[in-house]
Design a protein around this motif. Structure first.
Motif, short mmCIF file in Angstrom:
data_model
loop_
_atom_site.label_atom_id
_atom_site.label_comp_id
_atom_site.label_asym_id
_atom_site.label_seq_id
_atom_site.Cartn_x
_atom_site.Cartn_y
_atom_site.Cartn_z
N LEU A 1 0.83 -1.21 0.00
CA LEU A 1 0.00 0.00 0.00
C LEU A 1 0.86 1.25 0.00
N GLU A 2 1.97 1.20 0.70
CA GLU A 2 2.89 2.34 0.73
C GLU A 2 3.51 2.59 -0.64
N ALA A 3 3.80 1.48 -1.36
CA ALA A 3 4.42 1.60 -2.68
C ALA A 3 3.45 2.14 -3.71
N ARG B 1 2.72 -0.12 -14.23
CA ARG B 1 2.34 1.28 -14.42
C ARG B 1 0.85 1.47 -14.15
N GLN B 2 0.54 2.16 -13.06
CA GLN B 2 -0.83 2.47 -12.65
C GLN B 2 -1.70 1.22 -12.44
N GLN C 1 6.61 2.21 -7.41
CA GLN C 1 7.80 1.35 -7.53
C GLN C 1 7.56 0.31 -8.63
N VAL C 2 7.57 0.78 -9.87
CA VAL C 2 7.29 -0.09 -11.00
C VAL C 2 8.31 -1.23 -11.06
#
Length: 454
Positions: free
Chosen positions: A282-284, A304-305, A288-289
């Motif tokens: 959740l923090e990432a 990505r997204q 952080q792809v």
């Protein structure tokens, strides 16, 4: 109890009378009662049993007991044997958590493959009370307060109405036999410690403890039901599942709002991610792809997204099933060839550790191939009495590191060949044999070299 059971099914709308239900039956008292109630109510059901290979001959005896019960009740029967310890060690899980993940994944496989509408487990009021206390000790949040949900997706708990007194009264009235799991007495497992050490103290304070917890859980469950409905809406909007079982989760560009965070937590819980891993994921967010996170059953890749959640391949912990039409099976470093023929006059069965010549009439397909487990036994060729395979391999002076990798061929749960060593005496070719099944092991490098010279 039968009337209470039928009324509970109707009241909670667990399933319709014409739907197919897959019962998870261990052979213990609770699951035996559940199977009996389904039979008396004339519901449409089948029985699934998991051998976790944790208690040697006791596990095998459980499997035989459940198989006989399914035959007596005249219902479909499904079974599987898992290398639970290996899975637990690989994923760094407790044995109980490993067993839970393996069995529910397999139940779902059978449900889809065989066309069952729901999977039923035999959890009752005391099980739910134990779960509430376990969840409280872990800090699991709101979801932990409702104990074991009565209905969760394709999982139903039609015994959730029953307390201990009803269970024992029904067993006596129906004169039912069941199997007692010796590990249930050990308090080294958290659930057993709560069951044997903690709950009796609560009952001393309040004799109707399990019913009180059930009532409180029902109130909280209504809130959880609303949250689940919201979660399903969110999942439909944000998630897409492809044919390979990969889940694509679209992430918003906005700051992580409270509702969005709760929904993502619900999703990660469903895929067995730990609280620690969930915090990092959740923090990432989507920043952080390429970052990879793992749960025992799935891998999450930050793209990505979006998140891409993929199921892990757990085939190494499951048996290989061999259909009658199969001509060969890939075993990694070896190939198993399957040939059928007639026992013509003058035929001499081939010999050698790499080949098994069997009486086809003694076999029931699909055959099962898996690694040997403690407690497995067979009647070695030339003997009319059973021998533990561990003792057989020890007598043959098989080194321990090789012993662990020995594979078996089984027919309806019975060993027919210790692969690369010896067949079972009950499956040997005799003068009365008409059809033959010949299994031949071939090393891959030999096979590839032979094909290159052709």
């Amino acid at each position: 109890m039968l009337e209470d059971f039928i009324q509970f099914v109707r009241k909670e709308n667990l399933f319709q009378a014409d739907q197919k239900i897959l019962l998870a039956v261990s052979g213990g008292i609770d699951s035996v009662i559940m199977a009996k109630l389904f039979s008396l109510a004339k519901f449409n059901f089948g029985i699934a049993h998991v051998n976790f290979s944790l208690r040697g001959e006791e596990s095998l005896a459980d499997e035989v007991f459940v198989k006989k019960m399914a035959k007596t009740l005249k219902v479909p029967y499904y079974t599987i044997c898992f290398d639970t310890k290996a899975f637990a060690e690989k994923e760094k899980l407790s044995t109980q958590m490993a067993a839970r993940i393996l069995r529910y994944d397999w139940f779902e496989e059978i449900r889809q493959k065989e066309g069952y509408d729901f999977i039923a487990t035999a959890h009752h009021q005391m099980d739910s009370a134990e779960t509430v206390l376990m969840n409280l000790s872990r800090g699991s949040g709101l979801a932990g307060f409702h104990g074991i949900p009565i209905k969760n997706g394709h999982i139903i708990r039609p015994m959730a109405f029953a307390n201990q007194e009803q269970i024992f009264d029904f067993v006596v009235s129906q004169k039912l036999a069941w199997r007692e799991d010796s590990s249930n007495a050990s308090t080294k497992y958290q659930r057993n410690f709560i069951r044997h050490e903690i709950i009796p103290k609560f009952i001393e304070l309040h004799p109707h403890f399990e019913q009180s917890v059930a009532q409180s859980s029902a109130k909280i469950a209504s809130i959880e039901k609303w949250m689940q409905a919201e979660f399903q809406i969110w999942k439909q909007e944000r998630c897409q599942l492809d044919a390979q079982g990969n889940l694509f989760v679209q992430l918003t560009d906005k700051d992580l709002a409270e509702k969005e965070e709760v929904m993502r937590q619900q999703l990660l819980l469903a895929y067995h991610f730990t609280a620690d891993a969930m915090g990092h994921i959740l923090e990432a967010g989507d920043q952080q792809v390429g970052k990879i996170f793992e749960s025992p059953s799935h891998t999450l890749n930050i793209d990505r997204q979006q998140w891409v959640i993929s199921p892990k391949d757990q085939s190494e912990f499951k048996p290989i099933l061999v259909d009658e039409e199969a001509e060969e099976v890939d075993l990694g470093h070896q190939i198993l060839h399957i040939d059928f023929g007639e026992n013509e006059k003058g035929f001499t069965p081939p010999t050698g550790s790499h080949v098994a010549c069997l009486d086809a009439e003694t076999l029931h397909f699909p055959l099962e191939i898996r690694k040997y487990q403690e407690g497995d036994w067979f009647c070695p060729l030339g003997m009319n009495q059973k021998k533990l395979i561990s003792d057989f391999l020890t007598d043959k002076k098989i080194p321990l590191n090789l012993k662990k990798n020995v594979q078996l061929v089984l027919s309806k749960g019975s060993v027919v060949w210790v692969m690369g060593h010896r067949i079972d005496n009950r499956n040997k070719v005799t003068d009365k044999t008409e059809g033959l099944c010949i299994l031949t092991l071939e090393n891959k490098h030999v096979a590839s070299r032979a094909s290159a010279t052709e």
